[in-house]
Design an enzyme around this catalytic site. Structure first.
Site, PDB file in Angstrom:
ATOM      1  N   CYS A 132      37.634  -0.740 -17.919  1.00  0.00           N
ATOM      2  CA  CYS A 132      37.630  -0.101 -19.232  1.00  0.00           C
ATOM      3  C   CYS A 132      36.199   0.037 -19.765  1.00  0.00           C
ATOM      4  O   CYS A 132      35.444   0.875 -19.298  1.00  0.00           O
ATOM      5  CB  CYS A 132      38.533  -0.857 -20.205  1.00  0.00           C
ATOM      6  SG  CYS A 132      38.940   0.101 -21.695  1.00  0.00           S
ATOM      7  N   HIS A 237      43.383  -0.976 -17.599  1.00  0.00           N
ATOM      8  CA  HIS A 237      43.308  -2.448 -17.567  1.00  0.00           C
ATOM      9  C   HIS A 237      44.205  -2.986 -16.454  1.00  0.00           C
ATOM     10  O   HIS A 237      45.338  -3.424 -16.702  1.00  0.00           O
ATOM     11  CB  HIS A 237      43.733  -3.037 -18.919  1.00  0.00           C
ATOM     12  CG  HIS A 237      42.680  -2.968 -19.971  1.00  0.00           C
ATOM     13  ND1 HIS A 237      41.787  -3.990 -20.208  1.00  0.00           N
ATOM     14  CD2 HIS A 237      42.357  -1.976 -20.837  1.00  0.00           C
ATOM     15  CE1 HIS A 237      40.965  -3.637 -21.183  1.00  0.00           C
ATOM     16  NE2 HIS A 237      41.288  -2.420 -21.592  1.00  0.00           N
ATOM     17  N   GLU A 239      44.065  -5.741 -14.933  1.00  0.00           N
ATOM     18  CA  GLU A 239      44.284  -7.188 -14.985  1.00  0.00           C
ATOM     19  C   GLU A 239      45.607  -7.538 -15.667  1.00  0.00           C
ATOM     20  O   GLU A 239      46.292  -8.497 -15.256  1.00  0.00           O
ATOM     21  CB  GLU A 239      43.105  -7.893 -15.664  1.00  0.00           C
ATOM     22  CG  GLU A 239      43.064  -7.852 -17.171  1.00  0.00           C
ATOM     23  CD  GLU A 239      42.672  -6.503 -17.756  1.00  0.00           C
ATOM     24  OE1 GLU A 239      42.727  -6.347 -18.997  1.00  0.00           O
ATOM     25  OE2 GLU A 239      42.289  -5.604 -16.986  1.00  0.00           O
TER      26      GLU A 239
END
Length: 598
Positions: A132, A237, A239
């Site tokens: 990001c 994102h 993660e």
């Protein structure tokens, strides 16, 4: 690099780090630095970053927000990979653009911290994964451009780029480039589902990077610097999706950890081997304002060598071929002696970090003391003039090899470039080779014509080197060596030091890359064996390749050698063991004292 070659590289990477074992059999969990947010005086990060790194096999470490360069340098020097996390807006004043009204809250301190982290990691060729804000930051750091706010600056925006529901779930799709690393890591799917939480975005992708993912409205969603640099970044994102069990997103983290594992192994190997770059023209920059201990002009200095984990460099007293009247020859000799003095003056400036080595014992002692080593060499026997006594004076100055010629014939021999004058070695050149043998100075056949080369093979009673030459079968250039020449060097127990000069590496010099250089190394190893190949960059003499531009980037050769399946003992030979073997043989045959002078 096409898809098949890139896929092969990834498969080799998988094999190289299978079971997470180093060449020494140690369990490796690479140290991954995670950049932090700053909130209410705290350095903090969402735990999904930590979980995703740990689940992929890494050891995550949160890097506190600070702009203390010494502190960050000390931290980054211990890392094996860097993850640049998401967060607030980047201040456009950092690239001299006025903020627009739609700009949201940012943190100037974190901006500086993140850019510092990225530079420290990139200078070390450390694997970097940007997410990001990290994606945008990488792009700006390497010369790309950015939308401060896509809603007002990108009129074709047609999808929602800032979702309100849980980031563990996707909100739109992106199209993935099929021949990209990202495409391979995501099973070559044309489209993948991603989440989205941003209003700033990449506008023009930075030079040297390839866009690898795009949203349906044209917004960039990913880029990579592969295969030359270990940098990849995405706008979404992964993660949060990886922590929730998304296997595609987990694969991104697994790949980053595998790369960091290889980088860790490369550093581990360099801590124990003796690594040498056998040809650098850096002394041409030595003047009263130069300091080898600082990053300045040139591609070789102590900070770059430290970042690239290179122990030693041969610094050459180079001069182009000039006139050969008595006065010009005397000036050429005087010039060489001035260069020797300048090299020792530079060493004296940084005597706590570097020393001059004249033999292997010196080199080993300097490594034990935590210092770099400089060997002294002469490029172009023109410096000898017509006086063989100069060779003994060169030896007294610490000269370890002499390149017989440069571009153009001299009083010793014919060059690979220009019209032949002697049809090989001159009578004086034959005497010079014998005298170099007597003194324990290595004879360097780089730049020599084929006729000169074969004369040297006849006249020299000890092994010879090519300090910076590549393979003619792969790149047809007169400065390169034929297969027969390579076989002749190996038969005499010498060594071919592959040169990183683009015109000697690829028939299309603009495309010459570190991967091409690896092909030259592999070619010699396959032709005559790994005992007869090494590396001589020719940095500051024109040497520079995509993926290997200066001393700090030489660590990438080790990473790629590991990926290709070379063992630690083989890498030790390539990075200096072979050259030291030749130097030892030449000096021992001459009865030169092998005791350390340090």
């Amino acid at each position: 690099m096409d898809r098949e070659a890139l896929l092969l590289t990834i498969n080799e990477l998988h094999r190289a780090v299978e079971a997470g074992l180093s060449p020494r059999g140690e369990n490796v969990r690479p140290l991954i630095g995670v950049s932090a947010n700053q909130k209410e005086g705290l350095s903090c990060i969402n735990n999904t970053y930590i979980q995703s790194v740990a689940d992929a096999g890494g050891a995550p470490v949160l890097i506190p927000v600070t702009t203390n360069l010494d502190a960050l340098s000390a931290i980054v020097s211990q890392l094996d990979g860097l993850l640049l996390s998401g967060g607030g807006d980047i201040n456009p004043l950092m690239w001299e653009e006025e903020p627009i009204p739609a700009l949201q809250e940012g943190d100037p301190v974190r901006d500086t911290y993140d850019f510092m982290l990225l530079k420290l990691a990139a200078d070390r060729c450390m694997p970097v994964f940007g997410i990001c804000r990290g994606h945008q930051l990488i792009n700006m750091a390497f010369g790309g451009s950015m939308y401060q706010d896509i809603r007002t600056q990108h009129p074709t925006e047609t999808i929602k780029h800032s979702q309100q529901h849980d980031k563990a779930f996707a909100s739109h799709t992106v199209t993935v480039e099929p021949n990209s690393l990202l495409g391979i890591l995501t099973d070559n799917q044309d489209k993948i589902k991603v989440n989205s939480l941003h209003h700033q975005a990449v506008k023009e992708v930075a030079p040297g990077f390839k866009a690898n993912a795009t949203a349906s409205d044209g917004i960039n969603e990913g880029m990579e610097a592969y295969p030359f640099y270990p940098l990849i970044s995405v706008q979404w994102h992964p993660e949060t999706m990886a922590a929730a069990g998304d296997e595609l997103m987990r694969e991104l983290f697994r790949f980053h950890i595998e790369e960091a594992t290889l980088y860790n192994l490369a550093k581990s190997i360099h801590r124990t081997i003796l690594s040498i770059d056998s040809h650098c023209d850096t002394p041409q920059f030595f003047d009263e304002d130069f300091d080898i201990g600082q990053q300045g002009p040139g591609k070789v200095n102590l900070p770059l060598m430290e970042m690239g984990h290179i122990d030693a460099a041969f610094l050459v007293a180079y001069q182009a071929q000039g006139e050969r009247d008595d006065q010009s020859l005397q000036e050429a000799s005087n010039f060489a002696f001035r260069r020797f003095r300048q090299i020792r003056e530079q060493v004296a400036l940084q005597e706590q970090r570097v020393g001059v080595a004249t033999n292997t014992a010196d080199f080993i002692q300097l490594k034990k003391e935590g210092k770099k080593a400089f060997f002294i060499a002469v490029e172009n026997g023109y410096a000898m003039g017509k006086d063989l006594r100069n060779l003994e004076r060169f030896k007294e100055e610490g000269v370890t090899y002499i390149t017989l010629c440069h571009n153009g014939s001299n009083d010793l021999c014919d060059s690979a470039v220009g019209e032949p004058e002697w049809n090989g070695l001159s009578p004086l050149g034959k005497e010079a080779v014998k005298e170099m043998n007597r003194l324990g100075i290595m004879v360097d056949v780089s730049h020599a014509s084929e006729a000169t080369f074969y004369d040297v093979m006849k006249e020299s009673s000890v092994p010879v080197i090519a300090s910076h030459s590549s393979v003619r079968a792969l790149c047809d250039h007169p400065r390169n060596l034929t297969d027969d020449q390579i076989r002749a060097i190996a038969a005499k127990a010498g060594v071919v030091q592959i040169c990183l000069y683009n015109e000697f590496i690829n028939p299309e010099p603009a495309k010459a890359s570190i991967d091409d250089a690896l092909e030259h190394i592999r070619y010699v190893a396959d032709l005559v064996g790994v005992d007869y190949v090494g590396i001589g960059s020719d940095f500051d003499g024109g040497g520079e390749l995509l993926g290997c531009r200066s001393s700090n980037e030489l660590i990438q050769i080790t990473v790629k050698l590991l990926g290709l399946g070379y063992t630690e003992p083989e890498i030790e030979k390539i990075w200096g063991g072979n050259l030291l073997r030749v130097m030892n043989a030449v000096q021992q045959a001459a009865g030169v004292d092998q005791l350390s002078n340090n």
